[in-house]
Design an enzyme around this catalytic site. Structure first.
Site, PDB file in Angstrom:
ATOM      1  N   HIS A  71       0.155  30.677  21.547  1.00 24.13           N
ATOM      2  CA  HIS A  71       0.216  30.612  20.081  1.00 24.13           C
ATOM      3  C   HIS A  71       0.906  29.350  19.590  1.00 24.13           C
ATOM      4  CE1 HIS A  71       4.351  32.484  20.205  1.00 24.13           C
ATOM      5  NE2 HIS A  71       4.500  31.754  19.133  1.00 24.13           N
ATOM      6  N   ASP A 116      -0.596  35.689  25.966  1.00 22.56           N
ATOM      7  CA  ASP A 116      -0.035  34.589  25.181  1.00 22.56           C
ATOM      8  C   ASP A 116       0.656  33.571  26.087  1.00 22.56           C
ATOM      9  OD1 ASP A 116       0.819  33.013  23.096  1.00 22.56           O
ATOM     10  OD2 ASP A 116       2.452  34.349  22.483  1.00 22.56           O
ATOM     11  N   GLN A 207      14.982  37.207  20.444  1.00 19.88           N
ATOM     12  CA  GLN A 207      15.668  35.983  20.825  1.00 19.88           C
ATOM     13  C   GLN A 207      14.707  34.954  21.409  1.00 19.88           C
ATOM     14  OE1 GLN A 207      17.004  38.951  22.149  1.00 19.88           O
ATOM     15  NE2 GLN A 207      19.061  39.078  21.308  1.00 19.88           N
ATOM     16  N   ASP A 209      12.941  30.866  21.707  1.00 22.44           N
ATOM     17  CA  ASP A 209      12.155  29.889  20.990  1.00 22.44           C
ATOM     18  C   ASP A 209      10.743  30.031  21.528  1.00 22.44           C
ATOM     19  OD1 ASP A 209      12.495  26.273  20.570  1.00 22.44           O
ATOM     20  OD2 ASP A 209      11.688  27.823  19.269  1.00 22.44           O
TER      21      ASP A 209
END
Length: 253
Positions: A71, A116, A207, A209
């Site tokens: 994504h 993903d 949590q 990035d």
């Protein structure tokens, strides 16, 4: 995407905490309740940058290949991408390398967030050092409750538009696929067989990035993928399961 997450939080409250079918909340990832750290503690971490600005995290798999989330690579060309490696700061230090190409998992579905994961090929090789190292892919999922850590440069509070300059990390515990999909949490059938979860009491439920590393036992076990809201104890952070997607990464790296 952050506004989308907040909007869905409000919708869920009105609906008694259930997630409307087809409205899977996505997130750009954040470290909330974390601690500043140095790249020498997470030397596999990179900053994936669009037009020079930090957009996602990633993990060094080989000197030419980065593992990140599919994504993170939607509606973008390789020519606009670069990575920064070997620095505790996303905007300075270390080395920057242009991206030559990338490949998203063919089965990635933005509606369900299944599969993903993506691989990025760099235009030149990274020189390994104490601050630039590769990390091995997990061959099996950690046990439920296993200690793990996630790192990144994501925003530090819900609704914030600024990101920290220095790398952050937080310690979490693995929530197994079956546990995450159970009635103990709120996701139910939205947790698929290419996902694994992680959470920590009193810390943000999502949590990390996006595209960044979830590490347990010294190996890469997850890629930050999505989550519902922020600081929702009933909704752990959801990651692409590296063990379940390992063969795809190896075959496409």
């Amino acid at each position: 995407m952050l506004k989308f997450v907040i909007l869905l939080s409000a919708v869920a409250c009105a609906l008694g905490g259930t997630i409307p079918e087809g409205l899977l909340p996505q997130l750009d990832g954040r470290i909330v309740g974390g601690t500043a750290t140095t790249i020498s503690s997470f030397p596999w971490q990179i900053s994936l940058q669009r037009s020079g600005s930090h957009s996602c995290g990633g993990s060094i798999y080989t000197d030419r290949v980065i593992v990140t989330a599919a994504h993170c690579l939607q509606s973008v060309s390789a020519s606009s991408l670069q990575i920064r490696a070997g620095s505790s700061y996303w905007s300075s230090g270390g080395v920057t390398v242009k991206v030559s190409s990338f490949k998203n998992h063919e089965g990635y579905n933005p509606n369900t967030m299944v599969n993903d994961i993506a691989v990025i090929r760099l235009s030149s090789s990274l020189g390994f050092s104490s601050t630039i190292k590769s990390i091995s892919l997990a061959s099996s999922n950690p046990a439920n409750g296993a200690a793990a850590s996630v790192s990144g440069w994501g925003t530090q509070s819900s609704g914030s538009s600024s990101i920290p300059s220095q790398l952050q990390y937080v310690n979490v515990n693995i929530v197994s696929q079956s546990k995450c999909a159970s009635s103990a949490y709120g996701y139910g059938s939205e947790i698929r067989n290419t996902m694994i979860c992680a959470a920590a009491s009193g810390k943000d439920a999502c949590q990390g990035d996006s595209g960044g590393p979830l590490v347990s036992g010294g190996v890469l076990v997850g890629v930050v993928s999505w989550g519902y809201g922020c600081a929702y104890s009933n909704y752990p952070g959801v990651y692409a399961s590296v063990a379940d997607l390992r063969s795809w990464v190896i075959n496409n790296a």
